[in-house]
Design a protein around this motif. Structure first.
Motif, mmCIF file in Angstrom:
data_model
loop_
_atom_site.group_PDB
_atom_site.id
_atom_site.type_symbol
_atom_site.label_atom_id
_atom_site.label_comp_id
_atom_site.label_asym_id
_atom_site.label_seq_id
_atom_site.Cartn_x
_atom_site.Cartn_y
_atom_site.Cartn_z
ATOM 1 N N UNK A 158 0.840 -1.201 0.000
ATOM 2 C CA UNK A 158 0.000 0.000 0.000
ATOM 3 C C UNK A 158 0.874 1.251 0.000
ATOM 4 N N UNK A 159 1.944 1.195 0.772
ATOM 5 C CA UNK A 159 2.858 2.341 0.806
ATOM 6 C C UNK A 159 3.453 2.578 -0.573
ATOM 7 N N UNK A 160 3.794 1.492 -1.240
ATOM 8 C CA UNK A 160 4.357 1.620 -2.586
ATOM 9 C C UNK A 160 3.343 2.259 -3.530
ATOM 10 N N UNK A 161 2.107 1.826 -3.417
ATOM 11 C CA UNK A 161 1.057 2.395 -4.260
ATOM 12 C C UNK A 161 0.876 3.877 -3.954
ATOM 13 N N UNK A 162 0.838 4.179 -2.663
ATOM 14 C CA UNK A 162 0.558 5.549 -2.247
ATOM 15 C C UNK A 162 1.672 6.517 -2.646
ATOM 16 N N UNK A 163 2.881 6.010 -2.718
ATOM 17 C CA UNK A 163 4.006 6.904 -2.995
ATOM 18 C C UNK A 163 4.478 6.809 -4.439
ATOM 19 N N UNK A 164 3.824 5.947 -5.195
ATOM 20 C CA UNK A 164 4.198 5.785 -6.592
ATOM 21 C C UNK A 164 3.886 7.080 -7.347
ATOM 22 N N UNK A 165 4.896 7.731 -7.897
ATOM 23 C CA UNK A 165 4.662 9.008 -8.592
ATOM 24 C C UNK A 165 3.785 8.848 -9.834
ATOM 25 N N UNK A 166 3.644 7.640 -10.336
ATOM 26 C CA UNK A 166 2.811 7.440 -11.532
ATOM 27 C C UNK A 166 1.360 7.181 -11.152
ATOM 28 N N UNK A 167 1.122 7.078 -9.856
ATOM 29 C CA UNK A 167 -0.232 6.780 -9.396
ATOM 30 C C UNK A 167 -0.999 8.078 -9.265
ATOM 31 N N UNK A 168 -2.067 8.209 -10.003
ATOM 32 C CA UNK A 168 -2.821 9.466 -9.977
ATOM 33 C C UNK A 168 -4.313 9.218 -9.833
ATOM 34 N N UNK A 169 -4.789 9.206 -8.621
ATOM 35 C CA UNK A 169 -6.233 9.086 -8.400
ATOM 36 C C UNK A 169 -6.848 7.966 -9.213
ATOM 37 N N UNK A 170 -6.082 6.911 -9.430
ATOM 38 C CA UNK A 170 -6.561 5.840 -10.291
ATOM 39 C C UNK A 170 -7.383 4.818 -9.541
ATOM 40 N N UNK A 171 -8.099 5.304 -8.560
ATOM 41 C CA UNK A 171 -8.924 4.396 -7.777
ATOM 42 C C UNK A 171 -9.872 3.633 -8.702
ATOM 43 N N UNK A 172 -10.322 4.350 -9.723
ATOM 44 C CA UNK A 172 -11.290 3.738 -10.649
ATOM 45 C C UNK A 172 -10.698 2.607 -11.479
ATOM 46 N N UNK A 173 -9.446 2.716 -11.792
ATOM 47 C CA UNK A 173 -8.859 1.734 -12.707
ATOM 48 C C UNK A 173 -8.245 0.546 -11.987
ATOM 49 N N UNK A 174 -8.414 0.499 -10.695
ATOM 50 C CA UNK A 174 -7.914 -0.661 -9.953
ATOM 51 C C UNK A 174 -6.459 -0.503 -9.568
ATOM 52 N N UNK A 175 -5.959 -1.551 -8.928
ATOM 53 C CA UNK A 175 -4.588 -1.486 -8.419
ATOM 54 C C UNK A 175 -3.584 -1.531 -9.543
ATOM 55 N N UNK A 186 -16.050 -1.133 -7.657
ATOM 56 C CA UNK A 186 -15.310 -2.395 -7.619
ATOM 57 C C UNK A 186 -13.854 -2.137 -7.228
ATOM 58 N N UNK A 187 -13.247 -1.160 -7.872
ATOM 59 C CA UNK A 187 -11.853 -0.844 -7.574
ATOM 60 C C UNK A 187 -11.721 -0.252 -6.169
ATOM 61 N N UNK A 188 -12.714 0.522 -5.797
ATOM 62 C CA UNK A 188 -12.651 1.142 -4.473
ATOM 63 C C UNK A 188 -12.707 0.076 -3.390
ATOM 64 N N UNK A 189 -13.597 -0.873 -3.559
ATOM 65 C CA UNK A 189 -13.689 -1.952 -2.582
ATOM 66 C C UNK A 189 -12.388 -2.748 -2.547
ATOM 67 N N UNK A 190 -11.808 -2.960 -3.707
ATOM 68 C CA UNK A 190 -10.532 -3.683 -3.752
ATOM 69 C C UNK A 190 -9.482 -2.939 -2.936
ATOM 70 N N UNK A 191 -9.497 -1.625 -3.061
ATOM 71 C CA UNK A 191 -8.525 -0.812 -2.330
ATOM 72 C C UNK A 191 -8.804 -0.874 -0.830
ATOM 73 N N UNK A 192 -10.069 -0.804 -0.476
ATOM 74 C CA UNK A 192 -10.453 -0.903 0.931
ATOM 75 C C UNK A 192 -9.991 -2.230 1.514
#
Lengths: 122, 122
Positions: free
Chosen positions: A105-122, B43-49
């Motif tokens: 999760x920390x890696x995801x949170x600090x990944x500079x390429x990660x931009x509010x991509x909650x919708x697109x999944x992990x 779906x993605x949000x739940x995955x993140x949760x």
DNA sequence: CTAGGAGCTGACATTGATGTGAGGTCCCGG
DNA sequence: CCGGGACCTCACATCAATGTCAGCTCCTAG
């Protein structure tokens, strides 16, 4: 001795001592006024109980264990404690696993390429 | 989609999804009959949760974290997660310590010279 | 005699995600 | 029109040791 003194001598709270009794870990005589009276041996017994708690044993397990210790029944004490050790080991493993997940999760949170991509999944 | 489908697609129970909503982790529209309707993004949000729960984060912490992730606020996400990692580390340390205590109890229980010496202390 | 300290019982709060059940609404297929 | 399935809310149970409060008794020192 009375409960206050036992508490002072063992470091357990008065509340805890009553709880130990309620759980069948500790017994006490009663004086004419209904107050608990403890023998000297209670000090060591409470120390043993607290040792159990410090070892992550539950009151239920301690209640099973104490008679076995008194009976010096090594095989059964051993079996009980080995099972508890396995449980504890599993818990440690689970938490260590959680730490790995947390690092993800920390890696995801600090990944500079990660931009509010909650919708697109992990 | 409705809650049953979301549950099926995420692996979370219907009960859990309602709980996530109660904790402010997940929002849902309602149809005319009052039933929850979820967007695809749910779906993605739940995955993140669930990823958060798997990382031993509490619902409270996840509730704090999600907005930070959405805002891509790395420093604050980082601070929060670092604190959680420290907490988890402390828990692991505590359990490891408990294991040491347990090994002591095992040693006492299996000590051949130990004979019902509850009275004489450890 | 009296105030206060020590003890007593009983009971609720804490922490937290999830299961479970009751009782009700709503919608759809047959 | 009816049965059943999906959904709703509300609420209690779980696990455990300890804190804390209320209301009571009892003993003792001053």
């Amino acid at each position: 001795m009375r409960i206050g003194e036992l508490a002072a001598r063992t470091g357990a709270s008065v509340r805890s001592l009553r709880y130990y009794e309620e759980q069948g870990l500790l017994t006490a005589e009663r004086d004419s006024a209904g107050r608990r009276r403890y023998a000297e041996a209670a000090v060591a017994r409470v120390a043993l109980i607290r040792r159990g708690f410090a070892a992550s044993l539950s009151s239920r397990v301690i209640a099973e264990l104490l008679p076995l210790l008194e009976a010096a029944c090594v095989p059964r004490s051993r079996a009980l404690l080995d099972a508890e050790r396995k449980r504890l080991e599993a818990e440690i493993t689970a938490m260590t696993e959680a730490r790995v997940r947390l690092d993800e999760v920390i890696a995801i949170a600090t990944d500079p390429t990660w931009r509010c991509d909650v919708e697109t999944g992990s």
